[in-house]
Design a protein around this motif. Structure first.
Motif, PDB file in Angstrom:
ATOM      1  N   GLY A   1       3.268  -5.891   2.160  1.00 14.55           N
ATOM      2  CA  GLY A   1       1.961  -6.147   2.405  1.00 14.55           C
ATOM      3  C   GLY A   1       1.182  -5.117   3.450  1.00 14.55           C
ATOM      4  N   TRP A   2       2.043  -4.431   4.109  1.00 16.42           N
ATOM      5  CA  TRP A   2       1.106  -3.309   5.133  1.00 16.42           C
ATOM      6  C   TRP A   2       1.947  -2.062   5.157  1.00 16.42           C
ATOM      7  CZ3 TRP A   2      -2.879  -5.269   7.741  1.00 16.42           C
ATOM      8  CH2 TRP A   2      -3.217  -4.527   8.914  1.00 16.42           C
ATOM      9  N   GLY A   3       3.193  -2.102   5.032  1.00 16.09           N
ATOM     10  CA  GLY A   3       3.722  -0.661   5.044  1.00 16.09           C
ATOM     11  C   GLY A   3       4.762  -0.515   5.919  1.00 16.09           C
ATOM     12  N   GLN A   4       5.205   0.767   6.458  1.00 17.11           N
ATOM     13  CA  GLN A   4       6.390   0.856   6.842  1.00 17.11           C
ATOM     14  C   GLN A   4       6.192   1.059   8.492  1.00 17.11           C
ATOM     15  OE1 GLN A   4       8.516   4.107   5.301  1.00 17.11           O
ATOM     16  NE2 GLN A   4       8.643   3.168   3.469  1.00 17.11           N
ATOM     17  N   SER A   5       4.972   0.890   8.825  1.00 18.71           N
ATOM     18  CA  SER A   5       4.566   1.050  10.160  1.00 18.71           C
ATOM     19  C   SER A   5       3.902  -0.347  10.747  1.00 18.71           C
ATOM     20  CB  SER A   5       3.431   2.180  10.518  1.00 18.71           C
ATOM     21  OG  SER A   5       4.035   3.371  10.396  1.00 18.71           O
ATOM     22  N   PHE A   6       4.757  -0.985  11.485  1.00 16.73           N
ATOM     23  CA  PHE A   6       4.234  -2.251  11.654  1.00 16.73           C
ATOM     24  C   PHE A   6       3.193  -2.374  13.112  1.00 16.73           C
ATOM     25  CE2 PHE A   6       8.499  -4.192   9.969  1.00 16.73           C
ATOM     26  CZ  PHE A   6       8.269  -3.681   8.811  1.00 16.73           C
ATOM     27  N   HIS A   7       2.279  -1.868  13.014  1.00 13.25           N
ATOM     28  CA  HIS A   7       1.068  -1.906  14.045  1.00 13.25           C
ATOM     29  C   HIS A   7      -0.379  -1.801  13.657  1.00 13.25           C
ATOM     30  CE1 HIS A   7       0.448   2.399  13.697  1.00 13.25           C
ATOM     31  NE2 HIS A   7       1.816   2.790  13.712  1.00 13.25           N
ATOM     32  N   PHE A   8      -1.295  -1.703  14.449  1.00 17.27           N
ATOM     33  CA  PHE A   8      -2.435  -1.588  14.160  1.00 17.27           C
ATOM     34  C   PHE A   8      -2.951  -0.162  14.648  1.00 17.27           C
ATOM     35  CE2 PHE A   8      -2.446  -6.293  14.652  1.00 17.27           C
ATOM     36  CZ  PHE A   8      -2.657  -6.810  13.171  1.00 17.27           C
ATOM     37  N   SER A   9      -4.230   0.217  14.054  1.00 20.61           N
ATOM     38  CA  SER A   9      -4.720   1.550  14.249  1.00 20.61           C
ATOM     39  C   SER A   9      -6.278   1.333  14.249  1.00 20.61           C
ATOM     40  CB  SER A   9      -4.588   2.803  13.421  1.00 20.61           C
ATOM     41  OG  SER A   9      -2.991   2.351  12.835  1.00 20.61           O
ATOM     42  N   PRO A  10      -6.974   2.209  15.134  1.00 16.37           N
ATOM     43  CA  PRO A  10      -8.388   2.106  15.068  1.00 16.37           C
ATOM     44  C   PRO A  10      -8.755   2.635  13.639  1.00 16.37           C
ATOM     45  CG  PRO A  10      -7.986   3.063  17.050  1.00 16.37           C
ATOM     46  CD  PRO A  10      -6.695   2.973  16.416  1.00 16.37           C
ATOM     47  N   SER A  11      -9.901   2.020  12.999  1.00 20.89           N
ATOM     48  CA  SER A  11     -10.234   2.650  11.700  1.00 20.89           C
ATOM     49  C   SER A  11     -10.929   4.076  11.752  1.00 20.89           C
ATOM     50  CB  SER A  11     -11.165   1.870  11.061  1.00 20.89           C
ATOM     51  OG  SER A  11     -10.830   0.393  10.869  1.00 20.89           O
ATOM     52  N   LEU A  12     -10.520   4.998  10.860  1.00 21.19           N
ATOM     53  CA  LEU A  12     -11.294   6.189  10.884  1.00 21.19           C
ATOM     54  C   LEU A  12     -12.154   6.358   9.741  1.00 21.19           C
ATOM     55  CD1 LEU A  12      -8.136   8.410  11.739  1.00 21.19           C
ATOM     56  CD2 LEU A  12      -9.825   7.643  13.379  1.00 21.19           C
ATOM     57  N   PRO A  13     -13.533   6.970  10.104  1.00 18.61           N
ATOM     58  CA  PRO A  13     -14.653   6.995   9.238  1.00 18.61           C
ATOM     59  C   PRO A  13     -14.029   7.671   7.802  1.00 18.61           C
ATOM     60  CG  PRO A  13     -15.389   7.829  11.247  1.00 18.61           C
ATOM     61  CD  PRO A  13     -13.993   7.288  11.342  1.00 18.61           C
ATOM     62  N   GLY A  14     -14.252   7.185   6.639  1.00 21.69           N
ATOM     63  CA  GLY A  14     -13.822   7.982   5.491  1.00 21.69           C
ATOM     64  C   GLY A  14     -12.310   8.260   5.164  1.00 21.69           C
ATOM     65  N   ARG A  15     -11.717   7.838   6.195  1.00 19.36           N
ATOM     66  CA  ARG A  15      -9.981   8.168   5.978  1.00 19.36           C
ATOM     67  C   ARG A  15      -9.296   6.750   5.591  1.00 19.36           C
ATOM     68  NH1 ARG A  15      -9.000  12.397   9.852  1.00 19.36           N
ATOM     69  NH2 ARG A  15      -6.919  12.260   9.323  1.00 19.36           N
TER      70      ARG A  15
ATOM     71  N   GLU B   1       0.934  -1.204   0.068  1.00 21.18           N
ATOM     72  CA  GLU B   1       0.115   0.090   0.052  1.00 21.18           C
ATOM     73  C   GLU B   1       0.818   1.394   0.094  1.00 21.18           C
ATOM     74  OE1 GLU B   1      -3.182   2.337   2.620  1.00 21.18           O
ATOM     75  OE2 GLU B   1      -2.215   0.387   3.398  1.00 21.18           O
ATOM     76  N   VAL B   2       2.020   1.037   0.832  1.00 20.85           N
ATOM     77  CA  VAL B   2       3.023   2.107   0.687  1.00 20.85           C
ATOM     78  C   VAL B   2       4.128   1.632  -0.099  1.00 20.85           C
ATOM     79  CG1 VAL B   2       4.529   3.636   2.211  1.00 20.85           C
ATOM     80  CG2 VAL B   2       2.475   2.889   3.012  1.00 20.85           C
ATOM     81  N   LYS B   3       4.318   2.077  -1.185  1.00 20.25           N
ATOM     82  CA  LYS B   3       4.881   1.295  -2.153  1.00 20.25           C
ATOM     83  C   LYS B   3       6.707   1.292  -1.901  1.00 20.25           C
ATOM     84  CE  LYS B   3       1.583   1.012  -6.149  1.00 20.25           C
ATOM     85  NZ  LYS B   3       0.602   1.247  -5.335  1.00 20.25           N
TER      86      LYS B   3
ATOM     87  N   VAL C   1       9.970 -11.940   8.397  1.00 21.34           N
ATOM     88  CA  VAL C   1       8.758 -11.446   8.120  1.00 21.34           C
ATOM     89  C   VAL C   1       8.850  -9.768   7.611  1.00 21.34           C
ATOM     90  CG1 VAL C   1       7.301 -12.752   9.821  1.00 21.34           C
ATOM     91  CG2 VAL C   1       8.103 -10.465  10.334  1.00 21.34           C
ATOM     92  N   THR C   2       9.761  -9.040   8.095  1.00 23.45           N
ATOM     93  CA  THR C   2      10.190  -7.576   7.832  1.00 23.45           C
ATOM     94  C   THR C   2       9.794  -7.673   6.292  1.00 23.45           C
ATOM     95  OG1 THR C   2      11.686  -7.334   9.459  1.00 23.45           O
ATOM     96  CG2 THR C   2      11.494  -5.635   7.626  1.00 23.45           C
ATOM     97  N   ASP C   3      10.327  -8.008   5.593  1.00 26.44           N
ATOM     98  CA  ASP C   3      10.015  -7.511   3.742  1.00 26.44           C
ATOM     99  C   ASP C   3       8.486  -7.751   3.566  1.00 26.44           C
ATOM    100  OD1 ASP C   3      12.298  -6.230   3.432  1.00 26.44           O
ATOM    101  OD2 ASP C   3      13.110  -8.321   2.115  1.00 26.44           O
ATOM    102  N   ILE C   4       7.885  -9.172   4.161  1.00 24.49           N
ATOM    103  CA  ILE C   4       6.707  -9.407   3.699  1.00 24.49           C
ATOM    104  C   ILE C   4       5.862  -8.206   4.411  1.00 24.49           C
ATOM    105  CG2 ILE C   4       4.649 -11.125   4.017  1.00 24.49           C
ATOM    106  CD1 ILE C   4       6.693 -13.216   3.984  1.00 24.49           C
ATOM    107  N   TYR C   5       5.989  -7.797   5.668  1.00 24.85           N
ATOM    108  CA  TYR C   5       5.191  -6.672   6.230  1.00 24.85           C
ATOM    109  C   TYR C   5       5.222  -5.386   5.524  1.00 24.85           C
ATOM    110  CZ  TYR C   5       4.624  -8.849  10.875  1.00 24.85           C
ATOM    111  OH  TYR C   5       4.323  -9.534  12.206  1.00 24.85           O
ATOM    112  N   GLU C   6       6.550  -5.200   5.172  1.00 25.82           N
ATOM    113  CA  GLU C   6       6.693  -3.719   4.402  1.00 25.82           C
ATOM    114  C   GLU C   6       5.915  -4.037   3.112  1.00 25.82           C
ATOM    115  OE1 GLU C   6       9.918  -1.225   3.655  1.00 25.82           O
ATOM    116  OE2 GLU C   6      11.242  -2.387   5.135  1.00 25.82           O
TER     117      GLU C   6
END
Ligand SMILES: C=C(CC[C@@H](C)[C@H]1CC[C@H]2C3=CC[C@H]4[C@H](C)[C@@H](O)CC[C@]4(C)[C@H]3CC[C@]12C)C(C)C
Ligand SMILES: C[S@@+](CC[C@H](N)C(=O)[O-])C[C@H]1O[C@@H](n2cnc3c(N)ncnc32)[C@H](O)[C@@H]1O
Length: 364
Positions: free
Chosen positions: A93-107, A29-31, A86-91
């Motif tokens: 398939g997920w991006g450079q921040s290896f954590h979760f966040s609450p979803s934000l409506p419309g963001r 997602e973050v290329k 896992v580091t390359d697979i995380y980057e």
């Protein structure tokens, strides 16, 4: 159509399909990482499968991992192996921040991630002139967001050397290398002077410590008196029932797929913080309503998982990716199911926040 023309057309279509899968659809997602660049950290190609087998046999029975001192001592080395795998697979398939966040409506996910990170900087009151510590910094997604948002200098520590190199390269690319520093080391014995930081934070990292006292004690030591430490902890919630086999299976699934020596209960965090000397300023599970679910990002991509799985298989077949990547990817896919289950049932939170203060009266 001539057979030769048909063969050419089929060949071109096939090549186009491979290109689409690997380069276009397979990008993060973050290329920052392409599927064709998947390495396994600092593990040489021929050792990947063996290292994965060793990892798996160590973490297969998670509860036993930290019960003896001998096995607890081995945890940092296996966590290092895990992040090589896992580091390359995380980057990718997920991006450079290896954590979760609450979803934000419309963001977007990227926005939600940044908001979750900037919250830490705001709670710390980080500002230009401050030196802030990132405990378990990964490849530095949060570090760059916090440095850019606050103007503070950030020093990150990670046990994994491959992440150090990735983080430094990202810092240079973002033009933040003068503000962000990355050190390879163990957060349970940090190479920093006493009372040398104006603030500290950890985002979904201290769950890798067999004893939370060991890492909290170190953070307490390096903080200046009166300064704050913010941590997002992985915990089981009061909804978790140790006598419910479905709960136990979900939590074990999370532990073995995320290199955890045993998840802590939510109510253990504050008392451990107090035990090492911190005052508890605030404690809040950021996963609870009105927050929107953090696990939807994991759930929404069934098609993406299927595509990614095909990409890693094709790349392994073509010997572009090393043998063993398919197994690691499968493990992550299974872990994602357990994490989702943990989120949906409410028995697990990856964002139990504590804001801790080293008393102003503490001896330097
Ligand atoms: C804090 C930790 C890591 C949290 C998350 C960043 C990661 C936990 C599970 C990971 C993933 C699961 C499925 C992968 C998928 C199969 C693959 O195709 C693309 C990458 C995943 C989405 C991957 C991404 C990172 C996670 C969400 C722990 C380790 C303490
Ligand atoms: C899930 S990642 C989170 C990274 C980062 N906080 C982020 O949100 O992007 C956990 C991090 O903790 C680090 N870590 C785990 N155990 C460690 C230890 N004993 N010493 C130092 N770092 C450690 C890992 O290397 C990894 O960088």
């Amino acid at each position: 159509m001539e057979p030769a023309t048909m063969a050419w057309t089929a060949g071109l279509l096939g090549a186009g399909l491979v290109y689409w899968f690997v380069w276009v659809m397979g990008a993060a997602e973050v290329k920052g990482k392409r599927a064709v660049d998947l390495k396994m950290g600092s593990i040489t190609r021929d050792k990947v499968q063996d290292k994965y087998t060793q990892y798996w046999s160590f973490f297969r029975r998670p509860k036993e991992t930290a019960t003896t001192q001998a096995s607890a001592d081995k945890v940092p080395a296996f966590v290092d192996t895990f992040y090589n795998l896992v580091t390359d697979i995380y980057e990718w398939g997920w991006g450079q921040s290896f954590h979760f966040s609450p979803s934000l409506p419309g963001r977007s996910h990227r926005d939600a991630t940044r908001v979750h990170e900037e919250r830490v900087a705001d709670l710390l009151g980080a500002e230009p002139g401050h030196r802030v510590l990132d405990v378990g910094c990964g490849v530095g997604g949060p570090m760059r967001a916090i440095a850019a948002h606050s103007g503070a200098r950030v020093v990150g520590i990670t046990i994994n050397e491959y992440q150090v190199n990735r983080a430094r390269a990202h810092n240079r690319k973002a033009g933040l290398d003068a503000q962000c520093e990355v050190v390879c080391g163990n957060f349970m014995a940090m190479p920093f002077d006493d009372a040398s930081f104006d603030g500290a934070y950890s985002i979904e990292a201290t769950c890798h410590a067999p004893r939370l006292q060991d890492v909290y004690g170190e953070v307490y030591r390096v903080l200046k008196p009166g300064r704050l430490y913010v941590s997002y902890e992985w915990v089981t919630t009061p909804l978790y029932r140790a006598d419910d086999p479905a709960h136990v299976e979900a939590i074990h699934g999370i532990e073995r797929g995320d290199a955890l020596p045993g998840l802590r209960r939510q109510d253990e965090i504050a008392s451990i913080a107090q035990e090492v000397g911190f005052e508890v300023v605030q404690e809040l599970d950021l996963a609870l309503p009105p927050s929107l679910p953090w696990w939807t990002r994991l759930k929404m991509g069934r098609l993406a998982y299927w595509r990614n799985s095909l990409v890693v298989r094709v790349l392994t077949l073509l010997r572009i990716a090393p043998k063993g990547v398919v197994e690691v990817h499968e493990m992550l896919y299974e872990t994602a199911q357990y994490l989702t289950l943990g989120g949906e049932t409410g028995i697990f939170s990856p964002m139990h926040m504590v804001v801790l203060r080293k008393p102003a009266t503490a001896a330097e």
